[in-house]
Design a protein around this motif. Structure first.
Motif, mmCIF file in Angstrom:
data_model
loop_
_atom_site.group_PDB
_atom_site.id
_atom_site.type_symbol
_atom_site.label_atom_id
_atom_site.label_comp_id
_atom_site.label_asym_id
_atom_site.label_seq_id
_atom_site.Cartn_x
_atom_site.Cartn_y
_atom_site.Cartn_z
ATOM 1 N N ILE A 31 8.297 -2.352 1.873
ATOM 2 C CA ILE A 31 9.548 -3.125 1.927
ATOM 3 C C ILE A 31 10.448 -2.788 0.743
ATOM 4 C CG2 ILE A 31 10.553 -5.427 1.810
ATOM 5 C CD1 ILE A 31 8.123 -6.466 3.328
ATOM 6 N N ASN A 32 11.713 -2.436 1.040
ATOM 7 C CA ASN A 32 12.716 -2.183 0.003
ATOM 8 C C ASN A 32 13.625 -3.384 -0.215
ATOM 9 O OD1 ASN A 32 11.946 0.543 -0.456
ATOM 10 N ND2 ASN A 32 13.016 1.131 1.415
ATOM 11 N N ARG A 33 13.951 -4.036 0.869
ATOM 12 C CA ARG A 33 14.884 -5.156 0.803
ATOM 13 C C ARG A 33 14.550 -6.138 1.906
ATOM 14 N NH1 ARG A 33 21.291 -5.305 2.374
ATOM 15 N NH2 ARG A 33 20.352 -5.434 4.439
ATOM 16 N N MET A 34 14.741 -7.412 1.620
ATOM 17 C CA MET A 34 14.587 -8.449 2.634
ATOM 18 C C MET A 34 15.852 -9.278 2.680
ATOM 19 S SD MET A 34 10.607 -9.660 2.270
ATOM 20 C CE MET A 34 10.571 -10.379 3.929
ATOM 21 N N GLY A 35 16.137 -9.820 3.850
ATOM 22 C CA GLY A 35 17.347 -10.605 3.959
ATOM 23 C C GLY A 35 17.324 -11.513 5.166
ATOM 24 N N TRP A 36 18.378 -12.290 5.279
ATOM 25 C CA TRP A 36 18.558 -13.219 6.391
ATOM 26 C C TRP A 36 19.853 -12.879 7.117
ATOM 27 C CZ3 TRP A 36 14.911 -16.655 7.836
ATOM 28 C CH2 TRP A 36 13.896 -16.952 6.928
ATOM 29 N N GLY A 71 12.716 -15.007 -3.462
ATOM 30 C CA GLY A 71 11.477 -14.480 -2.904
ATOM 31 C C GLY A 71 10.933 -13.330 -3.704
ATOM 32 N N ASP A 72 9.994 -12.653 -3.124
ATOM 33 C CA ASP A 72 9.319 -11.523 -3.770
ATOM 34 C C ASP A 72 9.073 -10.479 -2.701
ATOM 35 O OD1 ASP A 72 6.521 -11.273 -6.095
ATOM 36 O OD2 ASP A 72 7.619 -9.738 -5.000
ATOM 37 N N ASN A 73 9.876 -9.427 -2.725
ATOM 38 C CA ASN A 73 9.736 -8.388 -1.702
ATOM 39 C C ASN A 73 8.354 -7.735 -1.752
ATOM 40 O OD1 ASN A 73 12.336 -8.905 -0.935
ATOM 41 N ND2 ASN A 73 13.226 -7.096 -1.906
ATOM 42 N N ALA A 74 7.822 -7.594 -2.933
ATOM 43 C CA ALA A 74 6.519 -6.941 -3.079
ATOM 44 C C ALA A 74 5.417 -7.739 -2.390
ATOM 45 C CB ALA A 74 6.187 -6.757 -4.555
ATOM 46 N N CYS A 95 14.956 -13.238 9.954
ATOM 47 C CA CYS A 95 14.506 -12.543 8.761
ATOM 48 C C CYS A 95 14.497 -11.048 9.050
ATOM 49 C CB CYS A 95 13.102 -13.022 8.391
ATOM 50 S SG CYS A 95 12.412 -12.265 6.907
ATOM 51 N N ASN A 96 14.908 -10.264 8.071
ATOM 52 C CA ASN A 96 14.967 -8.811 8.225
ATOM 53 C C ASN A 96 14.352 -8.142 7.010
ATOM 54 O OD1 ASN A 96 16.904 -6.329 7.229
ATOM 55 N ND2 ASN A 96 16.358 -6.186 9.394
ATOM 56 N N ALA A 97 13.687 -7.039 7.258
ATOM 57 C CA ALA A 97 13.149 -6.236 6.164
ATOM 58 C C ALA A 97 13.537 -4.779 6.376
ATOM 59 C CB ALA A 97 11.634 -6.374 6.086
#
Length: 115
Positions: A31-36, A71-74, A95-97
């Motif tokens: 995962i590089n980025r997470m978002g809504w 949050g914590d992408n890791a 939710c998107n990754a």
């Protein structure tokens, strides 16, 4: 592959708050980025907020000052604290990754804000 599951949606009155959660499983390390994102009735899906690996955040103008992404992408976890909700925030929130293996989406959670 990364799998995402959202939780925390529901019905709330205008001015109220909700907290959305998203948990990732699978190749979380990718995962590089997470978002809504959200998609309201008759509207296109739009990015609401995103969290980069370095902790950078960005928001759509309409939610700035009201929503907070954390949050914590890791660890594959991202949250969206939504305050001062408005009827126009009514939508299915996804939710998107962004991962090195491609993009991933959760099934979505419905947020309904009554006036």
């Amino acid at each position: 592959q990364v799998q995402l599951v959202e939780s925390g949606g529901g019905l709330v009155q205008a001015g109220g708050s909700l907290r959305l959660s998203c948990a990732a499983s699978g190749n979380v390390f990718s995962i590089n980025r997470m978002g809504w994102y959200r998609q309201g009735p008759g509207k296109q899906r739009e990015l609401v907020a995103a969290l980069g690996s370095s902790g950078t955040t960005n928001y759509v103008n309409s939610v700035k000052g009201r929503f907070t992404i954390s949050g914590d992408n890791a660890k594959g976890a991202v949250y969206l604290q939504m305050n001062s909700l408005k009827p126009e925030d009514t939508a299915v929130y996804y939710c998107n990754a962004d991962t090195t293996l491609g993009g991933a989406w959760g099934p979505g959670t419905l947020v309904t804000v009554s006036s």
